[in-house]
Scaffold this motif. Structure first.
Motif, mmCIF file in Angstrom:
data_model
loop_
_atom_site.group_PDB
_atom_site.id
_atom_site.type_symbol
_atom_site.label_atom_id
_atom_site.label_comp_id
_atom_site.label_asym_id
_atom_site.label_seq_id
_atom_site.Cartn_x
_atom_site.Cartn_y
_atom_site.Cartn_z
ATOM 1 N N LEU A 126 -12.583 -0.747 -0.305
ATOM 2 C CA LEU A 126 -12.324 -0.887 -1.737
ATOM 3 C C LEU A 126 -13.544 -1.568 -2.337
ATOM 4 C CD1 LEU A 126 -8.742 -2.314 -1.164
ATOM 5 C CD2 LEU A 126 -9.268 -0.003 -1.991
ATOM 6 N N ASP A 127 -13.973 -1.113 -3.523
ATOM 7 C CA ASP A 127 -15.256 -1.648 -4.002
ATOM 8 C C ASP A 127 -15.123 -2.769 -5.032
ATOM 9 O OD1 ASP A 127 -14.591 -0.259 -6.246
ATOM 10 O OD2 ASP A 127 -16.190 1.233 -6.091
ATOM 11 N N SER A 128 -13.895 -3.177 -5.371
ATOM 12 C CA SER A 128 -13.753 -4.245 -6.373
ATOM 13 C C SER A 128 -12.327 -4.792 -6.336
ATOM 14 C CB SER A 128 -14.024 -3.682 -7.775
ATOM 15 O OG SER A 128 -13.023 -2.722 -8.084
ATOM 16 N N PRO A 129 -12.105 -5.960 -6.952
ATOM 17 C CA PRO A 129 -10.730 -6.473 -7.067
ATOM 18 C C PRO A 129 -9.838 -5.497 -7.833
ATOM 19 C CG PRO A 129 -12.318 -8.200 -7.549
ATOM 20 C CD PRO A 129 -13.103 -6.929 -7.432
ATOM 21 N N GLU A 130 -10.389 -4.815 -8.843
ATOM 22 C CA GLU A 130 -9.594 -3.860 -9.623
ATOM 23 C C GLU A 130 -9.163 -2.692 -8.719
ATOM 24 O OE1 GLU A 130 -12.517 -5.152 -10.572
ATOM 25 O OE2 GLU A 130 -11.814 -6.419 -12.224
ATOM 26 N N ALA A 131 -10.092 -2.216 -7.882
ATOM 27 C CA ALA A 131 -9.745 -1.125 -6.961
ATOM 28 C C ALA A 131 -8.680 -1.596 -5.974
ATOM 29 C CB ALA A 131 -10.995 -0.649 -6.216
ATOM 30 N N ALA A 132 -8.760 -2.865 -5.564
ATOM 31 C CA ALA A 132 -7.765 -3.407 -4.625
ATOM 32 C C ALA A 132 -6.389 -3.442 -5.284
ATOM 33 C CB ALA A 132 -8.182 -4.807 -4.161
ATOM 34 N N LEU A 133 -6.344 -3.839 -6.548
ATOM 35 C CA LEU A 133 -5.059 -3.859 -7.261
ATOM 36 C C LEU A 133 -4.502 -2.431 -7.368
ATOM 37 C CD1 LEU A 133 -2.927 -5.514 -8.797
ATOM 38 C CD2 LEU A 133 -4.179 -4.959 -10.901
ATOM 39 N N GLY A 134 -5.382 -1.467 -7.686
ATOM 40 C CA GLY A 134 -4.949 -0.063 -7.787
ATOM 41 C C GLY A 134 -4.380 0.421 -6.459
ATOM 42 N N TRP A 135 -5.034 0.058 -5.368
ATOM 43 C CA TRP A 135 -4.571 0.455 -4.023
ATOM 44 C C TRP A 135 -3.193 -0.148 -3.743
ATOM 45 C CZ3 TRP A 135 -4.222 -2.578 0.630
ATOM 46 C CH2 TRP A 135 -4.053 -1.833 1.803
ATOM 47 N N LEU A 136 -3.028 -1.420 -4.115
ATOM 48 C CA LEU A 136 -1.724 -2.082 -3.915
ATOM 49 C C LEU A 136 -0.633 -1.403 -4.733
ATOM 50 C CD1 LEU A 136 -2.648 -5.880 -4.024
ATOM 51 C CD2 LEU A 136 -1.803 -4.581 -2.054
ATOM 52 N N GLU A 137 -0.981 -1.037 -5.952
ATOM 53 C CA GLU A 137 0.025 -0.407 -6.804
ATOM 54 C C GLU A 137 0.424 0.967 -6.257
ATOM 55 O OE1 GLU A 137 -0.632 -2.605 -11.071
ATOM 56 O OE2 GLU A 137 -1.886 -0.881 -10.644
ATOM 57 N N GLU A 138 -0.550 1.698 -5.713
ATOM 58 C CA GLU A 138 -0.226 2.990 -5.079
ATOM 59 C C GLU A 138 0.698 2.784 -3.882
ATOM 60 O OE1 GLU A 138 -0.759 6.214 -5.874
ATOM 61 O OE2 GLU A 138 -1.398 5.275 -7.743
ATOM 62 N N LEU A 139 0.358 1.774 -3.055
ATOM 63 C CA LEU A 139 1.201 1.474 -1.885
ATOM 64 C C LEU A 139 2.603 1.124 -2.324
ATOM 65 C CD1 LEU A 139 -0.758 -0.947 0.481
ATOM 66 C CD2 LEU A 139 -0.045 1.391 0.961
ATOM 67 N N SER A 140 2.671 0.336 -3.390
ATOM 68 C CA SER A 140 3.940 -0.136 -3.905
ATOM 69 C C SER A 140 4.811 1.050 -4.332
ATOM 70 C CB SER A 140 3.638 -1.043 -5.100
ATOM 71 O OG SER A 140 4.580 -2.024 -5.217
ATOM 72 N N LYS A 141 4.171 2.039 -4.978
ATOM 73 C CA LYS A 141 4.922 3.231 -5.403
ATOM 74 C C LYS A 141 5.435 3.979 -4.172
ATOM 75 C CE LYS A 141 2.151 4.327 -9.378
ATOM 76 N NZ LYS A 141 1.010 5.156 -9.694
ATOM 77 N N ASP A 142 4.548 4.150 -3.171
ATOM 78 C CA ASP A 142 4.966 4.868 -1.956
ATOM 79 C C ASP A 142 6.121 4.155 -1.271
ATOM 80 O OD1 ASP A 142 2.955 6.575 -2.469
ATOM 81 O OD2 ASP A 142 1.582 5.821 -0.921
ATOM 82 N N HIS A 143 6.005 2.803 -1.193
ATOM 83 C CA HIS A 143 7.054 2.034 -0.520
ATOM 84 C C HIS A 143 8.335 2.004 -1.341
ATOM 85 C CE1 HIS A 143 4.364 -0.541 2.308
ATOM 86 N NE2 HIS A 143 4.059 0.728 2.326
ATOM 87 N N GLY A 144 8.182 2.125 -2.667
ATOM 88 C CA GLY A 144 9.318 1.975 -3.571
ATOM 89 C C GLY A 144 10.482 2.872 -3.198
ATOM 90 N N ARG A 145 10.172 4.103 -2.733
ATOM 91 C CA ARG A 145 11.243 5.038 -2.406
ATOM 92 C C ARG A 145 12.020 4.586 -1.180
ATOM 93 N NH1 ARG A 145 7.490 8.393 -4.721
ATOM 94 N NH2 ARG A 145 6.180 8.423 -2.902
#
Ligand code: NAP
Length: 256
Positions: A228-247
């Motif tokens: 990940l190239d920045s804190p913003e990219a890290a947050l985006g990655w976490l949010e994607e994971l969160s969506k995947d896990h959400g189900r």
């Protein structure tokens, strides 16, 4: 869980507190007795190697790890890769690219601290060491030079060169102040880690502006998960994971 100790980790912590539904903790190595205040809960101290980190991730039911440690902190990154592989916890790593030299720079690239000490050469220099506390011991092998170093806390119980001045200060340090510092301390050469990023770069541009050489220690190989190239990219990655896990997860909280 965020493995921290850097500006990127603190920036990610600030981004996360403004996002509801992500429950995060920031982990610090505990090297600094009075660390900067953080917007997230902080845990401090080593885990006891990869096995200890693996136990911690299981115990805390951690859903993701972001490794936002310093480019030179290679051990904790190797532990994170091993512990996340062992537990199946997703790992993202914030990668900070190294600085590149530009016209006017006089860099001598070396692989490690011992090579940096040797590269100072036989003639006495007044060297500015912008390094961590532990790394100063390598310069005991080059006692012909006199040194200035700037640290948050004094080193204890390590060999040191005989002539070394300590300046206790915490950054950031701006260009004008760095230039003044180099002039006032009659610095003839700098030794720096190629840390990358803007936070500690002004000393490098100040050295360039004064025509001073820099011995530049290359970044070690840092084991990584998803890059990940920045804190913003890290947050985006976490949010994607969160969506995947959400189900597959009940409740609205995700522990990072
Ligand atoms: P390291 O050599 O990779 O780590 C040595 C040990 O310190 C690790 O095995 C681990 O102990 C513990 N550790 C490191 N980071 C930790 C963290 N965030 N949380 C909990 N434990 C941690 O790292 P280092 O060079 O000593 O750096 C320590 C910390 O200072 C890192 O967080 C890093 O981001 C920060 N830092 C380092 C530098 C640098 O130039 N190295 C510069 C600025 C800031 P266990 O094995 O017991 O878990």
């Amino acid at each position: 869980m965020i493995l921290g100790g850097t500006g990127e980790a603190s920036a990610l912590a600030r981004l996360i507190v403004s996002r509801p539904g992500i429950d995060a903790v920031l982990s610090l190595a505990g090297r600094t007795s009075v660390p900067r205040a953080q917007p997230l809960p902080v845990r401090s101290g080593g885990f006891g190697g990869a096995a200890g980190l693996q136990d911690w991730l299981r115990r805390e039911r951690t859903d993701a790890v972001i490794d936002a440690t310093h480019p030179f902190a290679a051990q904790i990154s190797a532990n994170a890769v091993a512990a996340c592989a062992g537990t199946g916890v997703p790992l993202g790593t914030i990668i900070r690219p190294p600085w590149q030299s530009c016209p006017g720079d006089q860099w001598l690239g070396v692989a490690d601290m011992n090579a940096a000490a040797d590269a100072l050469g036989p003639e006495p220099q007044r060297a500015f060491l912008t390094l961590g506390r532990q790394e100063l011991s390598a310069f005991a092998r080059a006692p012909q030079h006199s040194y200035v170093t700037r640290l948050i806390e004094l080193p204890e119980g390590i060999p040191l060169p005989p002539r070394i001045d300590f300046i206790l200060a915490r950054g950031p340090f701006e260009f004008d102040a760095e230039r003044r510092f180099l002039e006032e301390n009659r610095i003839t050469i700098l030794v720096s880690k190629n840390a990358g990023g803007p936070a500690t770069y002004p000393k490098i541009s100040a050295a360039r502006s004064l025509g001073l050489p820099v011995i530049m220690v290359a970044q070690p190989d840092k084991p990584a998960g998803v890059r990940l190239d920045s804190p913003e990219a890290a947050l985006g990655w976490l949010e994607e994971l969160s969506k995947d896990h959400g189900r597959s997860m009940s409740g609205s909280e995700r522990r990072v």
